[in-house]
Scaffold this motif. Structure first.
Motif, PDB file in Angstrom:
ATOM      1  N   LEU A  34       0.815  -1.282   0.091  1.00 29.37           N
ATOM      2  CA  LEU A  34       0.061   0.012  -0.090  1.00 29.37           C
ATOM      3  C   LEU A  34       0.825   1.101  -0.152  1.00 29.37           C
ATOM      4  N   TYR A  36       0.500   5.302   1.452  1.00 32.29           N
ATOM      5  CA  TYR A  36      -0.095   6.196   1.983  1.00 32.29           C
ATOM      6  C   TYR A  36       0.340   7.496   1.898  1.00 32.29           C
ATOM      7  N   LYS A  38       0.784  11.654   3.522  1.00 32.82           N
ATOM      8  CA  LYS A  38       0.534  12.221   4.975  1.00 32.82           C
ATOM      9  C   LYS A  38       1.050  13.532   4.926  1.00 32.82           C
ATOM     10  N   ALA A  41       0.473  17.298  10.556  1.00 32.71           N
ATOM     11  CA  ALA A  41      -0.672  17.424  11.590  1.00 32.71           C
ATOM     12  C   ALA A  41      -1.841  16.643  11.143  1.00 32.71           C
ATOM     13  N   GLU A  42      -1.755  15.708  10.051  1.00 29.64           N
ATOM     14  CA  GLU A  42      -2.995  14.919   9.893  1.00 29.64           C
ATOM     15  C   GLU A  42      -2.432  13.282   9.657  1.00 29.64           C
ATOM     16  N   GLY A  43      -3.414  12.558  10.132  1.00 30.44           N
ATOM     17  CA  GLY A  43      -2.895  11.190   9.866  1.00 30.44           C
ATOM     18  C   GLY A  43      -2.734  10.866   8.342  1.00 30.44           C
ATOM     19  N   PRO A  44      -2.139   9.548   8.157  1.00 30.61           N
ATOM     20  CA  PRO A  44      -1.924   8.872   6.560  1.00 30.61           C
ATOM     21  C   PRO A  44      -3.245   8.630   6.125  1.00 30.61           C
ATOM     22  N   PHE A  46      -4.768   6.731   2.817  1.00 28.20           N
ATOM     23  CA  PHE A  46      -4.670   5.640   2.003  1.00 28.20           C
ATOM     24  C   PHE A  46      -4.720   6.202   0.340  1.00 28.20           C
ATOM     25  N   PHE A  89       4.466   7.062   2.270  1.00 27.51           N
ATOM     26  CA  PHE A  89       4.740   5.913   2.949  1.00 27.51           C
ATOM     27  C   PHE A  89       4.267   4.781   2.427  1.00 27.51           C
ATOM     28  N   LEU A 102       0.247  -3.573   9.430  1.00 25.96           N
ATOM     29  CA  LEU A 102       0.948  -2.964   8.608  1.00 25.96           C
ATOM     30  C   LEU A 102       2.306  -2.681   8.852  1.00 25.96           C
ATOM     31  N   PHE A 104       5.423  -0.549   7.793  1.00 25.28           N
ATOM     32  CA  PHE A 104       5.707   0.773   6.977  1.00 25.28           C
ATOM     33  C   PHE A 104       7.042   1.134   6.713  1.00 25.28           C
ATOM     34  N   GLY A 105       7.375   1.860   5.579  1.00 25.21           N
ATOM     35  CA  GLY A 105       8.760   2.179   5.433  1.00 25.21           C
ATOM     36  C   GLY A 105       8.981   3.589   6.346  1.00 25.21           C
TER      37      GLY A 105
ATOM     38  N   TYR B  35      -0.126   2.870  16.130  1.00 28.37           N
ATOM     39  CA  TYR B  35       1.193   3.006  15.412  1.00 28.37           C
ATOM     40  C   TYR B  35       1.942   4.115  16.422  1.00 28.37           C
ATOM     41  N   LEU B  90      -0.479   7.227  16.566  1.00 29.79           N
ATOM     42  CA  LEU B  90      -1.565   7.094  15.602  1.00 29.79           C
ATOM     43  C   LEU B  90      -2.398   5.911  15.654  1.00 29.79           C
ATOM     44  N   GLY B 108      -6.506   8.108  12.467  1.00 24.51           N
ATOM     45  CA  GLY B 108      -6.801   9.591  13.220  1.00 24.51           C
ATOM     46  C   GLY B 108      -5.689  10.549  12.872  1.00 24.51           C
TER      47      GLY B 108
END
Lengths: 114, 116
Positions: A34, A36, A38, A41-44, A46, A89, A102, A104-105, B35, B90, B108
């Motif tokens: 996947l 993502y 980002k 100040a926000e979440g990732p 998709f 990501f 998940l 992540f890199g 996470y 997160l 979030g």
């Protein structure tokens, strides 16, 4: 041991050109890959995914390519827009159904210059 | 539909203290994952809860724990805080309805924890 690697911490591209973000992995048992995006100040959020049984998946300006023999995937963004500037990501998922874990890199910061 | 919410958004603690972070998933979502994001390490999986049970755990010490309530809301707790625990935490929720396929996770905005 980093199972998913993004070796380029940053990338700068001109608006309208192609952005290519790369990702390598070590575990051949991953089911899905996947991407993502980002913003600070926000979440990732998709973007796009690809199953390990495919080698390409396309969604609008975004295309992901998977090369299983090289354990490598890439995200192509064409044409790049200033709003695409964010951290990207790459992530991998194990055998589905039993877990949502998940891996992540470390991310690549993309800057699209107007 | 409201997104995933996390409280508080920012937190400052000192070494040795403990902290509890909260996550409210999207309505109807039954799986919540946590996470930790630190510079240079990317996002690292802490644990996942589904139907009030922990069904997967990452490689973090026992100081990191979590739980999920019957309404799917989740909390994570870090005891005896260390400087290295400073990070963005997160949470992500998913419907957990897809068996054998990809279950999209919605993140979030995170809680920024600073340990002094």
């Amino acid at each position: 041991d980093q199972q998913v690697k993004q070796n380029s911490p940053s990338l700068s591209v001109q608006e309208g050109r192609i952005s290519i973000l790369n990702c390598d992995y070590t575990n051949s048992m991953f089911d899905y890959f996947l991407w993502y995006k980002k913003y600070p100040a926000e979440g990732p959020t998709f973007l796009i995914s690809i199953s390990s049984i495919k080698d390409k998946n396309e969604d609008g300006r975004f295309t992901v390519f998977l090369n299983k023999s090289a354990k490598h995937l890439s995200l192509h963004i064409v044409p790049s827009q200033p709003g695409d500037s964010a951290v990207y990501f790459c992530a991998a998922s194990g055998r589905g159904g039993a877990t949502n874990k998940l891996i992540f890199g470390t991310g690549t910061l993309l800057a699209v210059q107007p | 539909k409201a997104g995933v919410t996390q409280t508080p958004r920012y937190l400052i603690k000192t070494r040795g203290q403990q902290v509890t972070l909260s996550c409210s998933p999207i309505s109807g979502h039954r799986s919540v994952s946590w996470y930790q994001q630190t510079p240079g390490q990317g996002l690292q999986f802490l644990f996942e809860y589904f139907s009030e049970t922990q069904r997967n755990k990452g490689n973090f010490p026992g100081r990191f724990s979590g739980r999920q309530f019957s309404n799917s809301r989740s909390e994570m707790n870090v005891s005896t805080l260390e400087l290295g625990d400073s990070a963005l935490y997160l949470c992500a929720s998913s419907s957990a309805l897809k068996r054998g396929g990809l279950d999209e996770q919605f993140f979030g905005p995170g809680t920024r924890l600073t340990v002094l």
